[in-house]
Design a protein around this motif. Structure first.
Motif, PDB file in Angstrom:
ATOM      1  N   LEU A 190       0.057  40.059 -30.479  1.00 26.79           N
ATOM      2  CA  LEU A 190       1.183  40.363 -31.363  1.00 26.79           C
ATOM      3  C   LEU A 190       0.675  40.959 -32.671  1.00 26.79           C
ATOM      4  O   LEU A 190      -0.464  40.720 -33.080  1.00 26.79           O
ATOM      5  CB  LEU A 190       2.010  39.110 -31.640  1.00 26.79           C
ATOM      6  N   HIS A 191       1.516  41.712 -33.336  1.00 28.80           N
ATOM      7  CA  HIS A 191       1.139  42.394 -34.570  1.00 28.80           C
ATOM      8  C   HIS A 191       2.117  42.038 -35.684  1.00 28.80           C
ATOM      9  O   HIS A 191       3.193  41.494 -35.440  1.00 28.80           O
ATOM     10  CB  HIS A 191       1.116  43.909 -34.361  1.00 28.80           C
ATOM     11  N   ALA A 192       1.721  42.375 -36.910  1.00 26.57           N
ATOM     12  CA  ALA A 192       2.581  42.091 -38.065  1.00 26.57           C
ATOM     13  C   ALA A 192       3.902  42.834 -37.970  1.00 26.57           C
ATOM     14  O   ALA A 192       4.929  42.365 -38.490  1.00 26.57           O
ATOM     15  CB  ALA A 192       1.850  42.475 -39.354  1.00 26.57           C
ATOM     16  N   THR A 193       3.914  43.989 -37.301  1.00 25.88           N
ATOM     17  CA  THR A 193       5.158  44.747 -37.170  1.00 25.88           C
ATOM     18  C   THR A 193       6.191  43.998 -36.335  1.00 25.88           C
ATOM     19  O   THR A 193       7.394  44.211 -36.508  1.00 25.88           O
ATOM     20  CB  THR A 193       4.880  46.114 -36.536  1.00 25.88           C
ATOM     21  N   ASP A 194       5.736  43.132 -35.432  1.00 23.21           N
ATOM     22  CA  ASP A 194       6.678  42.339 -34.646  1.00 23.21           C
ATOM     23  C   ASP A 194       7.427  41.354 -35.531  1.00 23.21           C
ATOM     24  O   ASP A 194       8.631  41.154 -35.382  1.00 23.21           O
ATOM     25  CB  ASP A 194       5.943  41.594 -33.533  1.00 23.21           C
ATOM     26  N   VAL A 195       6.700  40.741 -36.466  1.00 19.61           N
ATOM     27  CA  VAL A 195       7.346  39.834 -37.422  1.00 19.61           C
ATOM     28  C   VAL A 195       8.262  40.623 -38.348  1.00 19.61           C
ATOM     29  O   VAL A 195       9.392  40.200 -38.642  1.00 19.61           O
ATOM     30  CB  VAL A 195       6.286  39.063 -38.234  1.00 19.61           C
ATOM     31  N   LEU A 196       7.793  41.782 -38.811  1.00 18.19           N
ATOM     32  CA  LEU A 196       8.592  42.612 -39.704  1.00 18.19           C
ATOM     33  C   LEU A 196       9.902  43.041 -39.041  1.00 18.19           C
ATOM     34  O   LEU A 196      10.963  43.036 -39.671  1.00 18.19           O
ATOM     35  CB  LEU A 196       7.790  43.840 -40.121  1.00 18.19           C
ATOM     36  N   GLY A 197       9.830  43.399 -37.776  1.00 16.26           N
ATOM     37  CA  GLY A 197      11.042  43.797 -37.066  1.00 16.26           C
ATOM     38  C   GLY A 197      12.059  42.678 -37.011  1.00 16.26           C
ATOM     39  O   GLY A 197      13.263  42.901 -37.202  1.00 16.26           O
ATOM     40  N   GLY A 198      11.596  41.451 -36.768  1.00 16.50           N
ATOM     41  CA  GLY A 198      12.510  40.311 -36.735  1.00 16.50           C
ATOM     42  C   GLY A 198      13.134  40.027 -38.082  1.00 16.50           C
ATOM     43  O   GLY A 198      14.327  39.701 -38.182  1.00 16.50           O
ATOM     44  N   VAL A 199      12.343  40.149 -39.155  1.00  9.62           N
ATOM     45  CA  VAL A 199      12.866  39.906 -40.499  1.00  9.62           C
ATOM     46  C   VAL A 199      13.891  40.975 -40.887  1.00  9.62           C
ATOM     47  O   VAL A 199      14.935  40.669 -41.474  1.00  9.62           O
ATOM     48  CB  VAL A 199      11.708  39.861 -41.520  1.00  9.62           C
ATOM     49  N   VAL A 200      13.601  42.229 -40.550  1.00 11.88           N
ATOM     50  CA  VAL A 200      14.546  43.316 -40.845  1.00 11.88           C
ATOM     51  C   VAL A 200      15.859  43.095 -40.101  1.00 11.88           C
ATOM     52  O   VAL A 200      16.954  43.265 -40.661  1.00 11.88           O
ATOM     53  CB  VAL A 200      13.934  44.676 -40.465  1.00 11.88           C
ATOM     54  N   SER A 202      17.102  40.241 -39.110  1.00 17.86           N
ATOM     55  CA  SER A 202      17.795  39.097 -39.707  1.00 17.86           C
ATOM     56  C   SER A 202      18.477  39.482 -41.010  1.00 17.86           C
ATOM     57  O   SER A 202      19.615  39.075 -41.273  1.00 17.86           O
ATOM     58  CB  SER A 202      16.807  37.949 -39.956  1.00 17.86           C
ATOM     59  N   GLY A 203      17.786  40.268 -41.842  1.00 17.41           N
ATOM     60  CA  GLY A 203      18.405  40.718 -43.084  1.00 17.41           C
ATOM     61  C   GLY A 203      19.634  41.569 -42.836  1.00 17.41           C
ATOM     62  O   GLY A 203      20.663  41.430 -43.523  1.00 17.41           O
ATOM     63  N   ALA A 204      19.553  42.452 -41.832  1.00 19.72           N
ATOM     64  CA  ALA A 204      20.713  43.287 -41.493  1.00 19.72           C
ATOM     65  C   ALA A 204      21.866  42.433 -40.967  1.00 19.72           C
ATOM     66  O   ALA A 204      23.036  42.679 -41.304  1.00 19.72           O
ATOM     67  CB  ALA A 204      20.312  44.334 -40.460  1.00 19.72           C
ATOM     68  N   PHE A 205      21.551  41.424 -40.174  1.00 18.76           N
ATOM     69  CA  PHE A 205      22.599  40.533 -39.669  1.00 18.76           C
ATOM     70  C   PHE A 205      23.255  39.766 -40.824  1.00 18.76           C
ATOM     71  O   PHE A 205      24.474  39.585 -40.849  1.00 18.76           O
ATOM     72  CB  PHE A 205      22.022  39.548 -38.663  1.00 18.76           C
ATOM     73  N   GLY A 206      22.439  39.300 -41.764  1.00 14.60           N
ATOM     74  CA  GLY A 206      22.995  38.586 -42.914  1.00 14.60           C
ATOM     75  C   GLY A 206      23.929  39.453 -43.734  1.00 14.60           C
ATOM     76  O   GLY A 206      25.004  39.014 -44.165  1.00 14.60           O
ATOM     77  N   LEU A 207      23.523  40.714 -43.962  1.00 11.67           N
ATOM     78  CA  LEU A 207      24.382  41.634 -44.700  1.00 11.67           C
ATOM     79  C   LEU A 207      25.673  41.905 -43.939  1.00 11.67           C
ATOM     80  O   LEU A 207      26.758  41.960 -44.534  1.00 11.67           O
ATOM     81  CB  LEU A 207      23.630  42.939 -44.949  1.00 11.67           C
ATOM     82  N   ALA A 208      25.580  42.073 -42.629  1.00 12.39           N
ATOM     83  CA  ALA A 208      26.781  42.318 -41.824  1.00 12.39           C
ATOM     84  C   ALA A 208      27.727  41.124 -41.879  1.00 12.39           C
ATOM     85  O   ALA A 208      28.947  41.302 -42.012  1.00 12.39           O
ATOM     86  CB  ALA A 208      26.378  42.610 -40.374  1.00 12.39           C
ATOM     87  N   ILE A 209      27.192  39.926 -41.781  1.00  8.87           N
ATOM     88  CA  ILE A 209      28.028  38.721 -41.860  1.00  8.87           C
ATOM     89  C   ILE A 209      28.748  38.669 -43.199  1.00  8.87           C
ATOM     90  O   ILE A 209      29.952  38.372 -43.281  1.00  8.87           O
ATOM     91  CB  ILE A 209      27.167  37.462 -41.654  1.00  8.87           C
ATOM     92  N   ALA A 210      28.019  38.959 -44.268  1.00  4.30           N
ATOM     93  CA  ALA A 210      28.611  38.899 -45.608  1.00  4.30           C
ATOM     94  C   ALA A 210      29.719  39.935 -45.770  1.00  4.30           C
ATOM     95  O   ALA A 210      30.809  39.629 -46.280  1.00  4.30           O
ATOM     96  CB  ALA A 210      27.525  39.112 -46.657  1.00  4.30           C
ATOM     97  N   LEU A 211      29.465  41.166 -45.352  1.00  5.92           N
ATOM     98  CA  LEU A 211      30.456  42.233 -45.525  1.00  5.92           C
ATOM     99  C   LEU A 211      31.686  41.994 -44.662  1.00  5.92           C
ATOM    100  O   LEU A 211      32.828  42.165 -45.115  1.00  5.92           O
ATOM    101  CB  LEU A 211      29.828  43.584 -45.191  1.00  5.92           C
TER     102      LEU A 211
END
Length: 258
Positions: A190-200, A202-211
Motif C-alpha cells: 500500500l502507498h500513501a496515496t491510498d490513504v490520501l484517496g480515502g481522506v479526500v 471522506s472530506g467530500a462526503f462530509g461537505l456533501a452531507i453538510a450542504l
C-alpha cells in the motif's frame, strides 16, 4: 405515454432545483466564511466531531473485522494469505471506510442538522436573525458546514487506524495469520496515496452531507411534520449524494493518484 413524459419532466425539474439549491447554499456559505461565528464553529466541532467519536470507533472496529472475515473465505480458497494485509487494508482505506463512515454520518449529522435548521425556519428564528441585521449563513450555516466537513475528515483518519488494527486482530484469530505478517503485506503493497484517496473521499462526503442537510433544512415549510420530513429527506438525499460522489471520486482519484 404522456403521463410518463410528465413524470420524467417533473423529476428532471426537481433534480435541477436540488442542484441549484445546493449551489446557492455553497455560494452563500463561502461568502459568509469571513464573518463566521467562531463560537458556533467550536460548538459544531464538539457536537459533530467529538460527539460522533464513539459511534465512529464502533463502526470502524466492526468494519475492519467484517472485511477480514469476508476476505478470509477467498484467502483460504486461493491460498493468498500473504496478500491479506494489502487486500483488507486497501478495501478499508479506499472504499468501505469512507463509504460506511459517510453513510453513518449522513444519518447522524445530516438528520440532526436538517432538523435543527428546519425547526428554526418553521419557528421564524432564521427570519428573526435577518430582521436584526444578521446573516443566518454567517451565524449558523457556515460554521455548521465547516464543522461537519472538518469533523468527518478528521474522523476518517481514526476510522482507518482502528479498522486496520481490528483487521489485524481478526486475521490472527480467524486465520492464525501473525500480526507482523499482516502489517508487512500492508506496508509493502500500500502507498500513501491510498490513504490520501480515502481522506479526500471522506472530506467530500462530509461537505456533501453538510450542504444537502442545510439546503433541506432551510427550505422546510409548515409545522412539526415539516421538521420530520426535513430530517428524513436529508438522510435519503445525503446517502444518494454519497453514492454518486463515491462513483465519481473513485474514477477520478484512481486516475490522478496512480
Amino acid at each position: 405515454m404522456s403521463g410518463t413524459l410528465v413524470w420524467l419532466g417533473q423529476e428532471a425539474l426537481g433534480a435541477v432545483r436540488a442542484v441549484g439549491a445546493l449551489a446557492i447554499v455553497l455560494a452563500r456559505t463561502v461568502l459568509g466564511l469571513w464573518r463566521m461565528d467562531r463560537r458556533e464553529l467550536l460548538r459544531g466541532l464538539e457536537e459533530f466531531g467529538w460527539g460522533s467519536l464513539p459511534l465512529t470507533l464502533a463502526v470502524a472496529a466492526l468494519t475492519g473485522a467484517t472485511v477480514v472475515v469476508q476476505t478470509s473465505l477467498y484467502v483460504q480458497r486461493f491460498g493468498a494469505r500473504a496478500f491479506l494485509g494489502w487486500a483488507a487494508g486497501y478495501a478499508v482505506l479506499w472504499e468501505f471506510g469512507p463509504l460506511l463512515l459517510g453513510l453513518v454520518m449522513a444519518a447522524r449529522l445530516g438528520a440532526r442538522n436538517a432538523a435543527e435548521l428546519a425547526t428554526m425556519q418553521v419557528g421564524g428564528q432564521l427570519e428573526g436573525l435577518r430582521g436584526i441585521g444578521l446573516d443566518p449563513f454567517a451565524v449558523l450555516v457556515a460554521p455548521r458546514v465547516v464543522a461537519m466537513t472538518v469533523s468527518v475528515t478528521g474522523l476518517s483518519t481514526l476510522t482507518f487506524l482502528v479498522a486496520v488494527l481490528f483487521e489485524a486482530v481478526a486475521a490472527f484469530f480467524t486465520l492464525g495469520l501473525p500480526v507482523r505478517a499482516f502489517f508487512d503485506s500492508f506496508e509493502r503493497m500500500l502507498h500513501a496515496t491510498d490513504v490520501l484517496g480515502g481522506v479526500v473521499k471522506s472530506g467530500a462526503f462530509g461537505l456533501a452531507i453538510a450542504l444537502v442537510s442545510t439546503a433541506v433544512g432551510i427550505r422546510a415549510r409548515g409545522g412539526a411534520r415539516a421538521v420530520g420530513q426535513a430530517a428524513a429527506g436529508a438522510v435519503v438525499m445525503g446517502c444518494a449524494a454519497i453514492f454518486l460522489l463515491d462513483f465519481l471520486l473513485t474514477s477520478s482519484l484512481s486516475f490522478l493518484l496512480r
